[in-house]
Design an enzyme around this catalytic site. Structure first.
Site, PDB file in Angstrom:
ATOM      1  N   HIS A   1      33.537  37.728  46.293  1.00 28.45           N
ATOM      2  CA  HIS A   1      33.610  39.168  46.029  1.00 28.45           C
ATOM      3  C   HIS A   1      33.253  39.471  44.579  1.00 28.45           C
ATOM      4  CE1 HIS A   1      35.690  43.215  46.487  1.00 28.45           C
ATOM      5  NE2 HIS A   1      35.772  43.055  45.166  1.00 28.45           N
ATOM      6  N   GLU A   2      33.877  38.763  43.641  1.00 32.16           N
ATOM      7  CA  GLU A   2      33.617  39.029  42.230  1.00 32.16           C
ATOM      8  C   GLU A   2      32.187  38.676  41.851  1.00 32.16           C
ATOM      9  OE1 GLU A   2      35.533  40.856  40.674  1.00 32.16           O
ATOM     10  OE2 GLU A   2      37.314  40.680  41.953  1.00 32.16           O
TER      11      GLU A   2
ATOM     12  N   HIS B   1      29.931  41.488  42.898  1.00 30.78           N
ATOM     13  CA  HIS B   1      29.900  42.538  41.874  1.00 30.78           C
ATOM     14  C   HIS B   1      28.872  42.166  40.801  1.00 30.78           C
ATOM     15  CE1 HIS B   1      32.957  45.305  43.075  1.00 30.78           C
ATOM     16  NE2 HIS B   1      33.978  44.491  42.899  1.00 30.78           N
TER      17      HIS B   1
ATOM     18  N   HIS C   1      32.027  48.440  45.843  1.00 29.13           N
ATOM     19  CA  HIS C   1      32.904  48.301  47.000  1.00 29.13           C
ATOM     20  C   HIS C   1      32.381  49.097  48.195  1.00 29.13           C
ATOM     21  CE1 HIS C   1      36.047  47.330  43.818  1.00 29.13           C
ATOM     22  NE2 HIS C   1      35.964  46.254  44.558  1.00 29.13           N
TER      23      HIS C   1
ATOM     24  N   TYR D   1      37.855  47.052  50.681  1.00 26.83           N
ATOM     25  CA  TYR D   1      39.290  46.978  50.399  1.00 26.83           C
ATOM     26  C   TYR D   1      40.051  46.603  51.675  1.00 26.83           C
ATOM     27  CZ  TYR D   1      39.331  49.647  45.915  1.00 26.83           C
ATOM     28  OH  TYR D   1      39.188  50.084  44.625  1.00 26.83           O
TER      29      TYR D   1
END
Length: 297
Positions: free
Chosen positions: A187-188, A191, A197, A246
């Site tokens: 996930h990071e 980014h 998101h 999320y």
């Protein structure tokens, strides 16, 4: 380590032009992307927070949340450090970087010495998922590489800036909280590759309901929608299964769901951190113009 042996020899791939599939298109000059980033204002700039680190330190996987949703940063885990902003010539009134993409889909990196062997292997395994499914290649930084990711484990939670910034660009993965599941470092890193998101897409209200009454005080802005002019599904539908979505209880103040699916009823799972969804792979391959087939998911 398999990755460490393979990343040293990097193939220069011939990149084909795929169909327009990406959810967050970045034009050649980066205009739309930086318009999106600057829409957050000064909130994206700051310094890592040890208070966030304390929250992540006490993180329990059974909470129904993800550790990156505990942060005090923009949307929980987006942070442009003041140092990084200065390196990139980024002002709080506008960012000047020409593009958020990593040229040639090659991302130089360093991993700090503060990680245990098992944590380091988790990070390398997350990178290997990119190698397996896309043309993106994480390669050990050489002395001539000016732009690179520096992956560190300060007691400040899980966070990253978005896209290629400039110079040394930190990604923080506090251990153990941010390395409990492989999907969190994935996930990071996503980014850092240039993606936001999923639940902040402009068309999200057709797919989810935001239960504002259950969101922690002062955290409503984490659920703001992006402007339609800066994001576009471009053929990839809204993706509940995205590693960038999320969890249903993100930023909850009372344990109740803050996000409810409008499609699929109770059968929809949001916020998984087990790996890429098919949509994630399509978006990454489209943004970085990958050719060839992906392995199946």
């Amino acid at each position: 380590m398999a990755l460490a042996k393979t990343v040293v020899t990097v193939l220069v791939l011939a990149l084909a032009q795929p169909g327009p599939l990406h959810a967050y298109p970045v034009p050649a000059d980066g205009t739309a992307f930086w318009k999106l980033i600057t829409s957050f204002g000064a909130a994206i700039y700051g310094e890592p927070s040890e208070r966030t680190g304390e929250l992540v330190k006490s993180f329990k996987p059974e909470s129904g949340m993800n550790p990156e949703e505990l942060g005090e940063y923009t949307q929980g885990d987006i942070l442009f450090t003041n140092k990084g902003a200065a390196n990139a010539g980024l002002g709080r009134n506008g960012l000047k970087a020409p593009s958020a993409r990593w040229p040639g889909a090659v991302v130089p990196f360093e991993i700090s010495y503060g990680f245990s062997n098992s944590d380091r292997q988790m990070i390398l395994n997350a990178m290997e998922e990119y190698h397996k499914h896309t043309c993106i290649r994480f390669v050990p930084r050489r002395g001539t590489d000016y732009d690179y990711l520096y992956i560190t484990n300060g007691n400040t939670g899980c966070w990253s800036s978005v896209g290629r910034v400039s110079g040394r660009q930190e990604v923080n993965l506090q251990s153990p909280g941010c390395l409990t599941k492989i999907g969190t470092p994935m996930h990071e890193l996503m980014h850092a590759m240039g993606f936001m998101h999923e639940q902040n897409r402009w068309e999200r209200d057709s797919y989810v309901t935001i239960n504002w009454q259950h969101i922690q005080s002062g955290r409503n802005n984490n659920f703001d929608k992006a402007d339609q002019s800066t994001t576009d599904g471009q053929g990839v539908n809204y993706d509940y299964r995205s590693v960038m979505h999320y969890s249903a209880k993100a930023f909850t103040k009372d344990g109740a769901d803050t996000i409810s699916a409008r499609v699929g009823g109770g059968g929809v799972t949001m916020g998984q951190r087990d790996g890429f969804s098919r949509g994630d792979i399509k978006k990454l391959r489209a943004m970085y113009k990958c050719s060839g087939r992906t392995s199946g998911l």
